[in-house]
Scaffold this motif. Sequence first.
Motif, mmCIF file in Angstrom:
data_model
loop_
_atom_site.group_PDB
_atom_site.id
_atom_site.type_symbol
_atom_site.label_atom_id
_atom_site.label_comp_id
_atom_site.label_asym_id
_atom_site.label_seq_id
_atom_site.Cartn_x
_atom_site.Cartn_y
_atom_site.Cartn_z
ATOM 1 N N THR A 73 0.842 -1.194 0.000
ATOM 2 C CA THR A 73 0.000 0.000 0.000
ATOM 3 C C THR A 73 0.879 1.247 0.000
ATOM 4 O O THR A 73 1.899 1.310 0.685
ATOM 5 C CB THR A 73 -0.931 0.038 1.221
ATOM 6 N N GLU A 99 -1.325 -0.891 -4.063
ATOM 7 C CA GLU A 99 -2.548 -0.168 -3.743
ATOM 8 C C GLU A 99 -2.179 1.272 -3.426
ATOM 9 O O GLU A 99 -1.415 1.523 -2.488
ATOM 10 C CB GLU A 99 -3.273 -0.813 -2.565
ATOM 11 N N GLU A 125 -7.211 3.570 -4.746
ATOM 12 C CA GLU A 125 -8.259 3.861 -3.770
ATOM 13 C C GLU A 125 -9.078 5.057 -4.253
ATOM 14 O O GLU A 125 -8.541 6.146 -4.456
ATOM 15 C CB GLU A 125 -7.682 4.132 -2.386
ATOM 16 N N LYS A 147 -10.219 0.489 -5.647
ATOM 17 C CA LYS A 147 -10.224 0.030 -4.254
ATOM 18 C C LYS A 147 -11.229 0.894 -3.506
ATOM 19 O O LYS A 147 -11.075 2.116 -3.449
ATOM 20 C CB LYS A 147 -8.819 0.161 -3.652
#
Length: 277
Positions: A73, A99, A125, A147
């Motif tokens: 992430t 991510e 995201e 996401k």
Amino acid sequence: MRAVPALARGLFDDAAIFPPGLAPLPDAVAAHDRHAAAWYAEMVGPLVVSAAALNDLGPILFGRKTRLPIVVTLPAGPDGIPGVLAKAAELPVTVTALEVAIPLGFDVSALRSAVDGCVAPVAVEIPRDDRRIPLLQALSGTPHRAKFRTGGTSAEYYPDEAELASAVREAAKAGVAFKATAGLHHAIRNTDTETGFEQHGFLNLLLATEAVARSAPEDEVVALLAERDGKAIATRIRRLSPDRLALARERFTSFGTCSISDPLTDLTDLGLIGAPA
């Protein structure tokens, strides 16, 4: 073993180090290796780690013979991708996905150039504001995913049923698959007994995704997200044809969970999977 492989294969991304679990990284790696050797291994996705945690993985993985599958992430945004990939290349890991968050002020038109050419697919995201549709459109036609945040450490991080239904529908319009993160602690919609938070169920979300795929009306999608009857949800899951279930899983690819045992227990209690005798 009694199971529904198409339902659960790769559904649980192992986010043990994130809230509310907050497992120490060495413990999370050891637990992930145990998951990978367990009867339910095919249901467990990669270990999710933060970009900052890569610096701590070296000593933990020193001497490791097999590569650890990870998702990284990047809360600071896409600009950190090259550095993360360079650091990961020094470790015995396989980066299966990245991510990335989208910082305020980030130029949406620059997203494609920031993520295209990555050696691993990227899950972006999607903010809960007017950037949602432009970002989904920017991901359209790429191998990358969205996401969606479905919860968090306080009530305001939980989108209601209408908002989540709209997000799933907009992703479908753009032809973009998605994963979910945070808040999906159980299979069925529920009120958390400790926090009082209204939590989405991952099976509710799967059924809502299937409903959107067949152009169901908005009120049906919202009702599926709100349904709290576990028996009714499980029955609907069983009645999905293999093709419809596969399509729903193609669009809703996985969700991050700090506990692998909780969703396994829920699916077992609902009779949708079963441990070997």
